[in-house]
Enzyme design. Structure first.
Site, PDB file in Angstrom:
ATOM      1  N   ASP A 208       0.851  -1.183   0.000  1.00 24.17           N
ATOM      2  CA  ASP A 208       0.000   0.000   0.000  1.00 24.17           C
ATOM      3  C   ASP A 208       0.891   1.239   0.000  1.00 24.17           C
ATOM      4  O   ASP A 208       1.997   1.232   0.543  1.00 24.17           O
ATOM      5  CB  ASP A 208      -0.876   0.031   1.261  1.00 24.17           C
ATOM      6  CG  ASP A 208      -1.720  -1.225   1.402  1.00 24.17           C
ATOM      7  OD1 ASP A 208      -2.377  -1.606   0.426  1.00 24.17           O
ATOM      8  OD2 ASP A 208      -1.709  -1.819   2.500  1.00 24.17           O
ATOM      9  N   ASP A 247      -1.584  -2.868  -4.802  1.00 23.35           N
ATOM     10  CA  ASP A 247      -2.440  -3.210  -3.673  1.00 23.35           C
ATOM     11  C   ASP A 247      -3.309  -1.981  -3.374  1.00 23.35           C
ATOM     12  O   ASP A 247      -3.860  -1.388  -4.278  1.00 23.35           O
ATOM     13  CB  ASP A 247      -1.592  -3.652  -2.473  1.00 23.35           C
ATOM     14  CG  ASP A 247      -2.401  -4.415  -1.431  1.00 23.35           C
ATOM     15  OD1 ASP A 247      -3.594  -4.676  -1.665  1.00 23.35           O
ATOM     16  OD2 ASP A 247      -1.853  -4.748  -0.380  1.00 23.35           O
ATOM     17  N   ASP A 251      -4.584   1.749   3.785  1.00 20.21           N
ATOM     18  CA  ASP A 251      -5.275   0.742   4.584  1.00 20.21           C
ATOM     19  C   ASP A 251      -5.134   1.063   6.064  1.00 20.21           C
ATOM     20  O   ASP A 251      -4.075   1.526   6.510  1.00 20.21           O
ATOM     21  CB  ASP A 251      -4.719  -0.663   4.316  1.00 20.21           C
ATOM     22  CG  ASP A 251      -5.221  -1.247   3.003  1.00 20.21           C
ATOM     23  OD1 ASP A 251      -5.978  -0.566   2.283  1.00 20.21           O
ATOM     24  OD2 ASP A 251      -4.854  -2.396   2.681  1.00 20.21           O
ATOM     25  N   ARG A 306     -13.904   0.101  -2.899  1.00 16.19           N
ATOM     26  CA  ARG A 306     -13.281   0.286  -1.588  1.00 16.19           C
ATOM     27  C   ARG A 306     -12.934   1.751  -1.313  1.00 16.19           C
ATOM     28  O   ARG A 306     -11.774   2.115  -1.210  1.00 16.19           O
ATOM     29  CB  ARG A 306     -12.024  -0.578  -1.437  1.00 16.19           C
ATOM     30  CG  ARG A 306     -12.285  -2.061  -1.560  1.00 16.19           C
ATOM     31  CD  ARG A 306     -11.029  -2.866  -1.310  1.00 16.19           C
ATOM     32  NE  ARG A 306     -11.249  -4.297  -1.531  1.00 16.19           N
ATOM     33  CZ  ARG A 306     -10.322  -5.231  -1.393  1.00 16.19           C
ATOM     34  NH1 ARG A 306      -9.090  -4.882  -1.033  1.00 16.19           N
ATOM     35  NH2 ARG A 306     -10.600  -6.506  -1.608  1.00 16.19           N
TER      36      ARG A 306
END
Length: 428
Positions: A208, A247, A251, A306
């Site tokens: 990430d 990715d 997060d 997301r």
């Protein structure tokens, strides 16, 4: 200290402990999160490196200098000023490959026509193509990740500062601020093939741009996250699946808490933000009661999904602008025991994308969604979802009411405000 640029010369107007009252005199590098500005303002609040003394203020222009600055002084308050674009890619993917690794051999060995689709590659020995891939991936991992200590502010200097291919690891620490930086997503050089991931298999990648892992009091503000020169549309396919080398962009996982993401741009990406990364019992034991995150005044543009996908946490998402593009799937993912409040947001959807797709139900969890506008019109997101997807009925009422908010703008005004003021280079 030899790797750092002129740290002792960066004597600020005010040294020692910074206070909220001194913010406007000392500039953005010593600014603290305002009171009530989202979950990161809870309790002790978020001050980052505002109290740094002159010896712990650094200006960096290379990846090596950046890592050295983070490591210097442990958890003593520090300010790391990033100048220009720092390339964390190193000399390229070939430099990370261990002797003997060959991608063509990897493809031949694990071709589903040869390997099948019922067994993953986890048991492959170290001298196998998968073992050599793992070893190569470990070399890249060590290079592109940077561990951010507690009591740190990382801030871009001017309008053109940021990172290419970096992965900030805000892991197990408290009190971090990241502002005014452009992040071009890391490109995983060694994705793993998993023949058991869906019926068709999948390529799975790491890294990430930033991950908040078990950390508390983190403020991400006025940053831009993008895939830059390597959007998914440029990636090849193998075994009939896209060779996924990205990715997430941000997060928040593993019991992290008290995070505010404000005035950022998240764009041109697929799987953008996870809050909570698993439904499993062991993860639930860590995440339940945590993952309190606020998203406000962010621009989510040309994403697939997301934005965020939520498990467990109490997530407050308000005054954001969502602009859908090609390949749009959904914005909010409603996951295990999530308690999402989505209010006063604006959505711009093209022809052919229905408002009912904004919410996606993964697990049974009530949602609060009020005063949202789609293409300029007030829209009950839960009602349109339930009408469009009658097999995935969502219930209203997340069970809590956010109180940690500063300004709340009318959703009709959000596109103009956010589109012009969010992202790196717009910090005032």
């Amino acid at each position: 200290m030899s790797a750092l640029v002129g740290s002792t010369a960066l004597v600020l107007a005010v040294t020692g402990t910074a206070s909220a009252q001194s913010v406007h005199r000392t500039g953005p590098d010593r600014q603290v999160l305002p009171a009530k500005d989202g979950w990161a303002a809870y309790g002790s609040g978020t001050t980052g490196g505002a109290a740094a003394d002159p010896a712990h203020v650094y200006t960096v222009t290379t990846w090596e200098q950046f890592k050295a600055a983070l490591a210097d002084g442990g958890s003593a308050p520090k300010i790391v000023r990033v100048k220009g674009t720092i390339d964390a890619d190193g000399p390229g993917c070939d430099s990370f490959a261990v002797p003997g690794y060959d991608f063509a051999t990897y493809l031949k060995t694990y071709d589903p026509a040869v390997w099948g689709r019922t067994k993953n590659l986890d048991g492959e020995p170290g001298n196998s193509p998968e073992g050599l891939r793992r070893a190569s991936a470990a070399q890249q991992d060590a290079f592109v990740k940077a561990n951010v200590p507690a009591n740190t502010t990382i801030i871009g200097v001017g309008r053109n500062a940021g990172f290419k291919g970096a992965s900030l690891q805000i892991k197990g620490v408290d009190n971090v601020i990241v502002r005014n930086l452009a992040f071009e997503s890391p490109l995983d050089c060694f994705p793993q093939w998993d023949p058991t991931d869906t019926a068709d298999g999948n390529w799975n990648s790491e890294y990430d741009s930033a991950v908040v892992y078990g950390s508390t009091h983190v403020w991400m503000d006025h940053n831009t996250f993008t895939d830059g020169e390597h959007p998914d549309s440029t990636l090849p396919s193998y075994y009939g699946r896209i060779y996924e080398q990205h990715d997430g962009e941000l997060d928040v996982v593993k019991g992290a808490d008290y995070v505010t993401a404000s005035w950022n741009v998240f764009e041109d990406h697929d799987k953008t933000i996870l809050v909570g990364n698993s439904d499993g019992a062991s993860t639930a034991a860590v995440d339940r009661g945590h993952l309190k995150v606020t998203f406000h005044h962010n621009l989510f543009r040309n994403l697939v999904e997301r934005a965020p996908r939520v498990r467990f946490g109490q997530v407050d998402s308000y005054n954001n602008h969502f602009v859908a593009g090609d390949g749009y799937s959904y914005s909010y993912g409603i996951g295990m025991e999530s308690q999402l409040v989505a209010e006063h947001n604006a959505f711009t959807l093209p022809d052919g994308v229905r408002a009912g797709s904004v919410l996606k139900k993964w697990k049974e969890a009530p949602v609060t969604a009020g005063d949202n506008y789609v293409n300029g019109r007030p829209t009950d997101l839960i009602a349109v979802h339930n009408a469009d997807v009658p097999g995935e009925i969502l219930q209203s009422g997340a069970g809590w009411t956010p109180v940690l908010r500063t300004r709340v703008d009318r959703p009709q005004a959000v596109p103009g405000l956010v589109d012009h003021c969010a992202g790196a280079g717009h910090l005032r």
